[in-house]
Motif scaffolding. Structure first.
Motif, PDB file in Angstrom:
ATOM      1  N   UNK A   1       5.490  -5.190   9.100  1.00 37.24           N
ATOM      2  CA  UNK A   1       5.399  -4.001   8.251  1.00 37.24           C
ATOM      3  C   UNK A   1       6.797  -3.527   7.836  1.00 37.24           C
ATOM      4  N   UNK A   2       6.899  -3.059   6.576  1.00 40.69           N
ATOM      5  CA  UNK A   2       8.203  -2.578   6.070  1.00 40.69           C
ATOM      6  C   UNK A   2       7.994  -1.488   5.024  1.00 40.69           C
ATOM      7  N   UNK A   3       8.698  -0.367   5.159  1.00 39.63           N
ATOM      8  CA  UNK A   3       8.694   0.667   4.130  1.00 39.63           C
ATOM      9  C   UNK A   3       9.720   0.303   3.058  1.00 39.63           C
ATOM     10  N   UNK A   4       9.349   0.462   1.783  1.00 40.34           N
ATOM     11  CA  UNK A   4      10.252   0.114   0.689  1.00 40.34           C
ATOM     12  C   UNK A   4      10.891   1.339   0.041  1.00 40.34           C
TER      13      UNK A   4
ATOM     14  N   UNK B   1       0.842  -1.193   0.000  1.00 36.99           N
ATOM     15  CA  UNK B   1       0.000   0.000   0.000  1.00 36.99           C
ATOM     16  C   UNK B   1       0.876   1.241   0.000  1.00 36.99           C
ATOM     17  N   UNK B   2       0.235   2.411  -0.059  1.00 34.20           N
ATOM     18  CA  UNK B   2       0.954   3.675  -0.008  1.00 34.20           C
ATOM     19  C   UNK B   2       0.843   4.246   1.401  1.00 34.20           C
ATOM     20  N   UNK B   3       1.978   4.363   2.093  1.00 33.98           N
ATOM     21  CA  UNK B   3       2.014   4.923   3.444  1.00 33.98           C
ATOM     22  C   UNK B   3       2.121   6.441   3.339  1.00 33.98           C
TER      23      UNK B   3
ATOM     24  N   UNK C   1       6.068   3.609  -0.557  1.00 37.90           N
ATOM     25  CA  UNK C   1       5.630   2.245  -0.814  1.00 37.90           C
ATOM     26  C   UNK C   1       5.915   1.397   0.417  1.00 37.90           C
ATOM     27  N   UNK C   2       4.946   0.599   0.857  1.00 40.74           N
ATOM     28  CA  UNK C   2       5.109  -0.238   2.047  1.00 40.74           C
ATOM     29  C   UNK C   2       4.436  -1.583   1.820  1.00 40.74           C
ATOM     30  N   UNK C   3       4.905  -2.593   2.558  1.00 40.24           N
ATOM     31  CA  UNK C   3       4.299  -3.922   2.507  1.00 40.24           C
ATOM     32  C   UNK C   3       4.106  -4.443   3.920  1.00 40.24           C
ATOM     33  N   UNK C   4       3.195  -5.379   4.086  1.00 39.56           N
ATOM     34  CA  UNK C   4       2.940  -5.994   5.392  1.00 39.56           C
ATOM     35  C   UNK C   4       2.176  -7.296   5.190  1.00 39.56           C
ATOM     36  N   UNK C   5       2.129  -8.112   6.250  1.00 39.94           N
ATOM     37  CA  UNK C   5       1.280  -9.300   6.207  1.00 39.94           C
ATOM     38  C   UNK C   5      -0.183  -8.861   6.160  1.00 39.94           C
ATOM     39  N   UNK C   6      -1.062  -9.772   5.841  1.00 43.26           N
ATOM     40  CA  UNK C   6      -2.474  -9.408   5.687  1.00 43.26           C
ATOM     41  C   UNK C   6      -3.083  -8.889   6.983  1.00 43.26           C
ATOM     42  N   UNK C   7      -2.474  -9.226   8.139  1.00 44.26           N
ATOM     43  CA  UNK C   7      -3.000  -8.738   9.418  1.00 44.26           C
ATOM     44  C   UNK C   7      -2.248  -7.511   9.921  1.00 44.26           C
ATOM     45  N   UNK C   8      -1.346  -6.941   9.104  1.00 50.46           N
ATOM     46  CA  UNK C   8      -0.613  -5.734   9.484  1.00 50.46           C
ATOM     47  C   UNK C   8       0.736  -5.999  10.125  1.00 50.46           C
TER      48      UNK C   8
END
Length: 440
Positions: free
Chosen positions: A200-203, A176-178, A190-197
């Motif tokens: 979390x990691x910013x890319x 998603x977009x943080x 740009x960020x990614x995470x598991x489906x439950x949040x």
């Protein structure tokens, strides 16, 4: 990219389900979310230290993730692991059927966490029908200690699949977009995470605005729009190397990228001489192919699961509406005819529905069939937009913006009943979610 998890079906491989099980969950029924499931802490045969903590503590954490996943689906009412009677390791495969009916539980999830000599963990997962006193399913997962959460998600997936008859979705990821900063000067990363949040990691660092990410089908990369170089263009971010590359060398504006189901092609929109059309290009690079030619703005192509058709939005009729076409651009047909405008269509991974943003005063999330029938609106807020499907096609994530100069954007999800809506946890504001497929 090497997946950060060594996960396999261990000696506890899935066994046949019990044919006469009475517990059933209808994911299309608004009133079916009342199945009480007891999830006691998962014991360990012997307490052992691991890089993720002692196995007895991990047993409680695994149970907490399983209970949270099931609760967040909106279909179950988990009890535990806090406040639920702890069980011993021998009880995992021999549940106390005389005790659990008195708690109100219809189903019981028991499991264990065991440290293996090689340093891995085995997480066992069992589902029982309390009334029938039968085992419904069991599974076992061998993981590195740092990946215990994935074993917990897999356990929740097995329970969800057994009780609902649907394919699961918990062991998956979201990009998603943080967003941070004032509304007129937002920093978008740009960020990614598991489906439950979790995890979390910013890319990206926010130096350039980024928008509309989409996971590749193999989770190895993300395609997105970036304003690097001051002009909006499409880039692919390699999750293994952290490097990005430009998809097309076009000097004109390119945006709204989408992967094909096989990951070999990318759809995008490009504006040339005041006309915006949809193009496709090999993901590895090559010559773009123009798919639409009508005067107007054609945006947002999304492939059907079989890769044979594409849904997109166009204002060629005078207002934004939804159209479908064959993957080569032929046979273009309008499918939306209701009041208001339609945008950001996304084809369900099941193939049976198309999600969209309905603009009629407020922005709302809706679904319709690929032929344009059966339109239903699932949300009712001031501004909900940009739907993305869960891997099983039963839940939709989107982002909601609140009114006012200080309005916030956050990620939400809702199931197809339109009842089970919840906000997703993110460390900062969020927009433009994209839900990847189920992890292997």
């Amino acid at each position: 990219m090497k997946l950060p998890l060594r996960l396999g079906i261990a000696a506890l491989a899935l066994i046949a389900s019990v044919a006469n099980a009475q517990i059933k969950v209808d994911v299309t029924d608004e009133a079916s979310n009342d199945v009480v499931i007891a999830v006691p802490p998962m014991p360990t045969p012997a307490v052992a230290s691991t890089e993720a903590g002692p196995t007895d503590a991990l047993g409680k954490q695994v149970a907490e993730v399983v209970a949270t996943d099931l609760r967040n689906s909106g279909l179950f009412k988990p009890m535990g692991p806090g406040g639920v009677r702890a069980i011993g390791f021998p009880e995992v495969t021999a549940p106390d059927y005389s005790y659990w009916p008195g708690t109100g539980a219809a189903a019981l999830v028991q499991g264990f966490v065991r440290a293996n000599p090689g340093g891995d963990l085995t997480v066992g997962c069992y589902l029982y029908d309390v009334a029938l006193k039968t085992e419904l399913t069991r599974a076992g997962y061998v993981v590195a200690p740092r990946d215990w959460r994935r074993a917990a998600h897999k356990c929740a997936d097995a329970i969800y699949a057994r009780l609902s008859g649907e394919s699961p979705f918990f062991d998956s990821r979201v990009a998603y977009i943080a967003e941070t900063g004032p509304k007129d000067h937002r920093v978008k990363r740009l960020a990614i995470m598991d489906s439950d949040g979790a995890n979390h990691r910013f890319l990206t660092n926010g130096q350039n605005i980024v928008l509309t990410p989409r996971f590749s089908p193999d989770y190895k990369s993300i395609v997105y729009l970036s304003y690097a170089g001051k002009s909006p263009r499409i880039y692919i971010y390699d999750l293994g190397t952290g490097k990005q590359r430009l998809v097309t060398e076009s000097a004109t504006t390119t945006f709204a990228p989408r992967w094909s189901p096989d990951g070999r092609t990318i759809l995008y929109s490009m504006s040339v001489a005041n006309n915006t059309d949809i193009y496709s290009i090999p993901a590895a690079g090559g010559t773009p192919r123009r798919l639409t030619t009508s005067p107007g703005i054609d945006v947002g192509g999304s492939f059907s699961p079989d890769g044979k058709r594409i849904v997109f939005e166009s204002d060629r009729s005078g207002t934004q509406q939804l159209y479908v076409m064959d993957a080569d651009g032929s046979n273009q047909q309008r499918i939306s005819f209701g009041s208001g405008r339609y945008a950001t269509p996304e084809w369900s991974p099941r193939g049976d529905l198309i999600a969209f943003t309905k603009i009629a005063g407020n922005f709302r999330i809706g679904v319709m069939t690929p032929s344009g029938t059966g339109e239903r609106l699932l949300t009712n807020s001031w501004q909900d937009e940009a739907p993305t499907w869960s891997p099983n096609g039963r839940v939709i994530q989107f982002f909601r913006t609140t009114q006012g100069r200080g309005g916030k954007s956050n990620l939400f999800q809702v199931d197809l009943t339109g009842v089970n809506e919840r906000k997703l946890p993110t460390p900062v504001d969020g927009s433009d979610p994209t839900w990847g497929p189920l992890l292997p």
